[in-house]
Scaffold this active site. Structure first.
Site, PDB file in Angstrom:
ATOM      1  N   CYS A 148       0.820  -1.211   0.000  1.00  0.00           N
ATOM      2  CA  CYS A 148       0.000   0.000   0.000  1.00  0.00           C
ATOM      3  C   CYS A 148       0.854   1.261   0.000  1.00  0.00           C
ATOM      4  CB  CYS A 148      -0.969  -0.017   1.182  1.00  0.00           C
ATOM      5  SG  CYS A 148      -0.197  -0.431   2.765  1.00  0.00           S
TER       6      CYS A 148
HETATM    7  N1  LIG Z   1      -4.500  -4.300   5.084  1.00  0.00           N
HETATM    8  C1  LIG Z   1      -3.998  -3.579   4.100  1.00  0.00           C
HETATM    9  O1  LIG Z   1      -4.265  -2.369   3.991  1.00  0.00           O
HETATM   10  C2  LIG Z   1      -3.096  -4.205   3.073  1.00  0.00           C
HETATM   11  C3  LIG Z   1      -2.714  -3.437   1.969  1.00  0.00           C
HETATM   12  C4  LIG Z   1      -1.874  -4.011   0.999  1.00  0.00           C
HETATM   13  C5  LIG Z   1      -1.440  -5.318   1.132  1.00  0.00           C
HETATM   14  N2  LIG Z   1      -1.818  -6.032   2.245  1.00  0.00           N
HETATM   15  C6  LIG Z   1      -1.312  -7.404   2.343  1.00  0.00           C
HETATM   16  O2  LIG Z   1      -2.388  -8.285   2.048  1.00  0.00           O
HETATM   17  C7  LIG Z   1      -2.267  -9.493   2.807  1.00  0.00           C
HETATM   18  C8  LIG Z   1      -3.541  -9.695   3.622  1.00  0.00           C
HETATM   19  O3  LIG Z   1      -3.682  -8.562   4.489  1.00  0.00           O
HETATM   20  P1  LIG Z   1      -4.951  -8.349   5.419  1.00  0.00           P
HETATM   21  O4  LIG Z   1      -4.811  -6.981   5.972  1.00  0.00           O
HETATM   22  O5  LIG Z   1      -6.169  -8.715   4.668  1.00  0.00           O
HETATM   23  O6  LIG Z   1      -4.670  -9.434   6.566  1.00  0.00           O
HETATM   24  P2  LIG Z   1      -5.716 -10.081   7.595  1.00  0.00           P
HETATM   25  O7  LIG Z   1      -6.866  -9.177   7.797  1.00  0.00           O
HETATM   26  O8  LIG Z   1      -4.901 -10.464   8.779  1.00  0.00           O
HETATM   27  O9  LIG Z   1      -6.230 -11.413   6.844  1.00  0.00           O
HETATM   28  C9  LIG Z   1      -5.388 -12.491   6.612  1.00  0.00           C
HETATM   29  C10 LIG Z   1      -6.181 -13.598   5.959  1.00  0.00           C
HETATM   30  O10 LIG Z   1      -5.302 -14.680   5.658  1.00  0.00           O
HETATM   31  C11 LIG Z   1      -5.879 -15.900   6.130  1.00  0.00           C
HETATM   32  N3  LIG Z   1      -4.789 -16.835   6.455  1.00  0.00           N
HETATM   33  C12 LIG Z   1      -3.786 -16.676   7.348  1.00  0.00           C
HETATM   34  N4  LIG Z   1      -2.961 -17.750   7.311  1.00  0.00           N
HETATM   35  C13 LIG Z   1      -3.469 -18.597   6.381  1.00  0.00           C
HETATM   36  C14 LIG Z   1      -3.103 -19.862   5.878  1.00  0.00           C
HETATM   37  N5  LIG Z   1      -2.010 -20.481   6.343  1.00  0.00           N
HETATM   38  N6  LIG Z   1      -3.866 -20.448   4.937  1.00  0.00           N
HETATM   39  C15 LIG Z   1      -4.974 -19.828   4.465  1.00  0.00           C
HETATM   40  N7  LIG Z   1      -5.385 -18.615   4.884  1.00  0.00           N
HETATM   41  C16 LIG Z   1      -4.639 -18.012   5.837  1.00  0.00           C
HETATM   42  C17 LIG Z   1      -6.683 -15.484   7.338  1.00  0.00           C
HETATM   43  O11 LIG Z   1      -7.658 -16.488   7.591  1.00  0.00           O
HETATM   44  P3  LIG Z   1      -8.365 -16.678   9.045  1.00  0.00           P
HETATM   45  O12 LIG Z   1      -8.878 -15.326   9.465  1.00  0.00           O
HETATM   46  O13 LIG Z   1      -9.450 -17.637   8.731  1.00  0.00           O
HETATM   47  O14 LIG Z   1      -7.310 -17.211   9.956  1.00  0.00           O
HETATM   48  C18 LIG Z   1      -7.287 -14.183   6.826  1.00  0.00           C
HETATM   49  O15 LIG Z   1      -8.380 -14.480   5.996  1.00  0.00           O
HETATM   50  C19 LIG Z   1      -1.017  -9.321   3.696  1.00  0.00           C
HETATM   51  O16 LIG Z   1       0.074  -9.942   3.094  1.00  0.00           O
HETATM   52  C20 LIG Z   1      -0.839  -7.798   3.732  1.00  0.00           C
HETATM   53  O17 LIG Z   1       0.505  -7.410   3.949  1.00  0.00           O
HETATM   54  C21 LIG Z   1      -2.640  -5.524   3.200  1.00  0.00           C
END
Ligand SMILES: NC(=O)c1ccc[n+]([C@@H]2O[C@H](COP(=O)([O-])OP(=O)(O)OC[C@H]3O[C@@H](n4cnc5c(N)ncnc54)[C@H](OP(=O)(O)O)[C@@H]3O)[C@@H](O)[C@H]2O)c1
Length: 342
Positions: A148
């Protein structure tokens, strides 16, 4: 043509945003939602705003089964997860868009220095910033969606770095973000009583997004660039405002600078170059990146302000933009909604 799409990480914040945006996409079917701890729950239990809109249950990801039903898979998982799944997902004809950092780095050693040991370093993703890599994204099977902060910083700096109009040794990026950037799992620093009326700098010289920004600025400049990046956490839920301070090699006026930006982004559907300095609520909820600038009276220092929604242009919206490009759809399909203001 209707394309079948699955989301691994559907219970998280970027997963929720993928589901929300894809629910209004005219050319796709959502066929699977996957997670880890929330396996077995209905999507609408975790994301109540999607009730009566998405009727899927979160399942454990099984790549063999996923590729049988999905043409496109988004991996919206913490870093270190996609690298284990993507080799299995690419075995069939599936296309993958990874929202984590796992495939963003050209040099795996830099990834491993800032993240974890890579488990599928043989696979290379195309860096998914459409404004810079549209042609490559069109042909890609694996797209590494940018971070981001890098999205905001790179779109703000690309025209000046590419044309080498600035001192490449003194680029300062001062960025502010809201708490949703940290994902759905609560942490001490993003907990509401701590973050709700606070402003804090963090990882002032060591943030993981710094090497990603440097990688892409270096490619744009055709020489090594090391920018100086410092992020701050603000009591916002969504949104990034990134302020870049740059020093011009030759003095320029505001209107000359603006003209360079307008020309660079002339055909871009999601970049708006503005007369005024943009604010976060010009873009929150939308896939737009707004850019404005101001030049010091002597024409030497320019301040470039860029705003995005971290969950949309900074993550899920950009991922859908990449999917549209990969599939030959209209680039704006499913992404035409304007921002939420106020
Ligand atoms: N948040 C932002 O603004 C943003 C912006 C750009 C990029 N990102 C990137 O996008 C990615 C996701 O971010 P997020 O903010 O959405 O994170 P998040 O809210 O913590 O969600 C993570 C997701 O991954 C799932 N997960 C975790 N371990 C897993 C596994 N071993 N197998 C399958 N599913 C798994 C979790 O499932 P459960 O909940 O069921 O455990 C949850 O659905 C990260 O790499 C982050 O750096 C985030």
């Amino acid at each position: 043509m209707t394309v079948n799409v699955a989301i691994i990480g559907a219970s998280g914040y970027t997963g929720a945003e993928l589901l929300r945006l894809l629910a209004c996409h005219p050319k796709i079917n959502l066929v699977g939602a996957y997670g880890m701890k929330n396996t077995g729950k209905k999507v609408s239990e975790i994301h109540p705003h999607l009730r009566d809109i998405i009727d899927l249950t979160i399942e454990e990801p099984n790549c063999e089964k996923i590729v049988k039903k999905a043409d496109v898979v988004f991996t919206a998982t913490p870093h270190g997860v996609a690298m284990k799944l993507v080799p299995g997902l690419l075995r069939e004809n599936t296309k993958v868009i990874d929202l984590s950092a796992d495939y963003r780095f050209d040099d795996v050693k830099i990834f491993e220095k800032y993240y974890v040991k890579h488990e599928s370093p043989e696979l290379k993703g195309v860096y998914g910033l459409p404004e810079l890599y549209r042609k490559e994204i069109k042909l890609a099977r694996l797209v590494a969606n940018p971070g981001c902060f890098p999205t905001a910083a790179l779109l703000g700096l690309a025209p000046l770095v590419k044309k080498k109009l600035i001192d490449l040794e003194h680029i300062i990026i001062d960025a502010k973000t809201g708490t949703s950037g940290a994902g759905a799992i609560p942490t001490e620093s993003t907990h509401h009583p701590v973050a709700g009326a606070n402003v804090a700098a963090y990882k002032a010289t060591t943030h993981r997004h710094a090497p990603e920004i440097d990688q892409e600025l270096s490619k744009l400049a055709g020489q090594e660039v090391k920018a100086h990046f410092t992020p701050h956490l603000l009591p916002l839920i969504r949104g990034i405002l990134s302020t870049a301070h740059v020093f011009l090699k030759k003095p320029m006026t505001n209107s000359e600078l603006l003209e360079i930006y307008r020309e660079f982004y002339r055909d871009e559907p999601f970049v708006r170059v503005r007369e005024e300095l943009p604010q976060v609520n010009y873009v929150v909820g939308s896939n737009y990146c707004d850019i404005g600038l101001e030049n010091e009276a002597d024409g030497n220092r320019a301040v470039i302000v860029t705003v995005i929604d971290n969950l949309v242009k900074g993550a899920s919206g950009q991922a859908i933009q990449n999917m549209n490009i990969m599939l030959g759809f209209e680039e704006t399909d499913g992404l035409r909604g304007p921002a939420l203001r106020p």
